[in-house]
Design a protein around this motif. Structure first.
Motif, short mmCIF file in Angstrom:
data_model
loop_
_atom_site.label_atom_id
_atom_site.label_comp_id
_atom_site.label_asym_id
_atom_site.label_seq_id
_atom_site.Cartn_x
_atom_site.Cartn_y
_atom_site.Cartn_z
N ASP A 2 5.76 -3.79 10.94
CA ASP A 2 5.90 -3.89 9.49
C ASP A 2 4.80 -3.05 8.84
N ASP A 3 5.18 -1.94 8.25
CA ASP A 3 4.19 -1.04 7.67
C ASP A 3 3.51 -1.64 6.44
N ARG A 4 4.07 -2.69 5.89
CA ARG A 4 3.42 -3.36 4.75
C ARG A 4 2.14 -4.07 5.20
N LYS A 5 2.00 -4.29 6.48
CA LYS A 5 0.82 -4.93 7.03
C LYS A 5 -0.19 -3.92 7.59
N PHE A 6 0.14 -2.63 7.54
CA PHE A 6 -0.75 -1.61 8.08
C PHE A 6 -2.07 -1.58 7.33
N GLU A 7 -3.14 -1.36 8.05
CA GLU A 7 -4.44 -1.10 7.44
C GLU A 7 -4.58 0.38 7.09
N LYS A 42 -5.79 -11.33 12.88
CA LYS A 42 -4.46 -11.49 12.28
C LYS A 42 -4.49 -12.59 11.24
N GLU A 43 -5.20 -13.66 11.55
CA GLU A 43 -5.26 -14.81 10.66
C GLU A 43 -5.85 -14.42 9.30
N ASP A 44 -6.93 -13.64 9.31
CA ASP A 44 -7.57 -13.26 8.06
C ASP A 44 -6.77 -12.24 7.28
N SER A 45 -5.91 -11.48 7.96
CA SER A 45 -5.19 -10.41 7.29
C SER A 45 -3.92 -10.89 6.61
#
Length: 430
Positions: free
Chosen positions: A391-396, A426-429
């Motif tokens: 999911d590119d919406r989650k990319f940094e 992952k939890e913090d992101s």
């Protein structure tokens, strides 16, 4: 300070997953075992790996962070965060920047940005020649003294044998590596993808295998003549693998890397004239793909790198004729390798972990890629059990130029630690 990572698993030499806890003390691996909480030691921080795979932090010897000069594509801050999200703790950044870090002064300026903004360890390459495309060598001693990791003109091949020979002479005198993007531009003929039936059907100019392999053949002879450590970027063709294999048999100091996209995709997977499938070197034939896999398995190819090459949406969302070359890979490399090769029984988990940690560290003599007692606490933790779409919406990263968006993968990162400090979770992101 004592820290504990508990409830993890590690892959052993028999490719078996074993339960393990890690005790971190003062940024180093202090102990690897079980049930450290029962020893009476006070742990200042405790992290639950939730049954995830614990590996050494991944090592990527080939990334593009675009700063300075192209910060609309990526920055050292966003690129290093993308690396951390993928489980990488040591990365080596290419010098195709603006300005090119071809003097000690320019290199130091880049390193100051790295020191300020990077959340993982970033080693900066210097170029082989001034401005990358010139025939004028840089000052190798000054750049080494300023902290250059190695020398490369990645993005362009060194076009003349004489320039490469002299560069190798300079590098070997300093015990430094020459890292080569191999591409004979006289054989390009305007190509934008692999030359074959697919390029013909799409009406697009093709790039021959010989464009890459012929320059490797030239350079390994020069490497034999000079004794330099010659490392080849993003190998993509059967002929290249053959040349490298023969060079190693001859005792020439040659090493090589391959990228996940060249192992997973071929030109037959390209559905149309779509910019996100344009990369350099291009996606090759199934025969080339098979040779790359064989080359990894027999040791001809030493390690896996990403060639993380971010571009803006505008630069990629067009015909291959005009789109920029490149694919992002830092955030997807491990999960793709696990899903496509470990899950399918082509590679073992131990092999993939070694190719992405221990082997690249060995190639360049880096203090990385291991969880031995006393090693830096550079650590990644992965979820091998649950599948998620990319999911590119989650990319940094600032960029999302990859054809793998939406693909279901296992092996997604849970946490990443650099010198014992958690730099991504992952939890913090979420």
């Amino acid at each position: 300070m004592n820290k504990l990572i508990k409830n993890g698993k590690m892959v052993d030499k028999n490719n078996q997953l074993v339960d393990v806890d890690l005790w971190i003390k003062d940024q180093k691996i202090n102990a690897v075992g079980r049930n450290f909480e029962q020893t009476g030691v006070h742990f200042d921080e405790v992290y639950d790996a939730q049954g995830g795979l614990i590996t050494p932090g991944l090592v990527d010897v080939h990334v593009h962070f675009r700063e300075p000069g192209f910060t609309h594509k990526e920055t050292i801050e966003t690129g290093s965060k993308a690396a951390a999200r993928g489980g990488f703790t040591t990365v080596c950044a290419m010098p195709n920047l603006n300005p090119v870090p071809d003097t000690a002064e320019k290199l130091v300026k880049v390193q100051k940005i790295i020191e300020r903004d990077a959340c993982v360890k970033v080693l900066q390459y210097a170029p082989i020649t001034e401005e990358l495309r010139s025939e004028t060598l840089v000052n190798y001693q000054a750049l080494k003294d300023a902290g250059a990791f190695a020398f490369t003109n990645d993005g362009v091949g060194v076009q003349t044998a004489g320039t490469m020979y002299l560069a190798m002479k300079e590098a070997v005198a300093l015990n430094m590596a020459i890292v080569a993007h191999t591409e004979d531009e006289s054989l390009l003929f305007g190509g934008v993808m692999h030359k074959g039936k697919v390029s013909e059907s799409l009406g697009l100019p093709g790039i021959m295998n010989a464009t890459e392999a012929s320059q490797i053949a030239r350079d390994v002879i020069l490497a034999e003549e000079t004794g330099v450590h010659y490392h080849i970027c993003h190998v993509s063709t059967e002929a290249s693998v053959r040349v490298i294999r023969d060079a190693k048999k001859a005792g020439i100091h040659v090493t090589a890397e391959v990228c996940p996209h060249h192992l997973i995709l071929t030109d037959e997977d390209i559905p149309g004239d779509i910019g996100n499938y344009k990369m350099n070197p291009p996606l090759r034939s199934s025969r080339d793909q098979a040779a790359l896999i064989e080359g990894l398995l027999d040791g001809t190819i030493d390690c896996i790198s990403t060639d993380h090459a971010p571009h803006s949406h505008e630069e990629k969302n067009q015909s291959m004729r005009k789109a920029a070359f490149g694919i992002v890979g830092s955030e997807t490399a491990f999960s793709l390798m696990y899903t496509e090769f470990v899950e399918k029984g082509i590679f073992t988990l131990e092999q993939v972990v070694d190719w992405m940690t221990k082997k690249p560290a060995e190639v360049f003599n880096l203090e990385a890629g291991t969880l031995q007692i006393g090693a830096n606490a550079d650590i990644a933790i992965y979820d091998l059990n649950h599948s998620e779409p990319i999911d590119d919406r989650k990319f940094e990263s600032k960029a999302n130029n990859t054809p793998f968006i939406g693909k279901e993968v296992k092996g997604n990162t849970l946490m990443t630690f650099v010198n014992g400090q958690r730099v991504w979770s992952k939890e913090d992101s979420e």
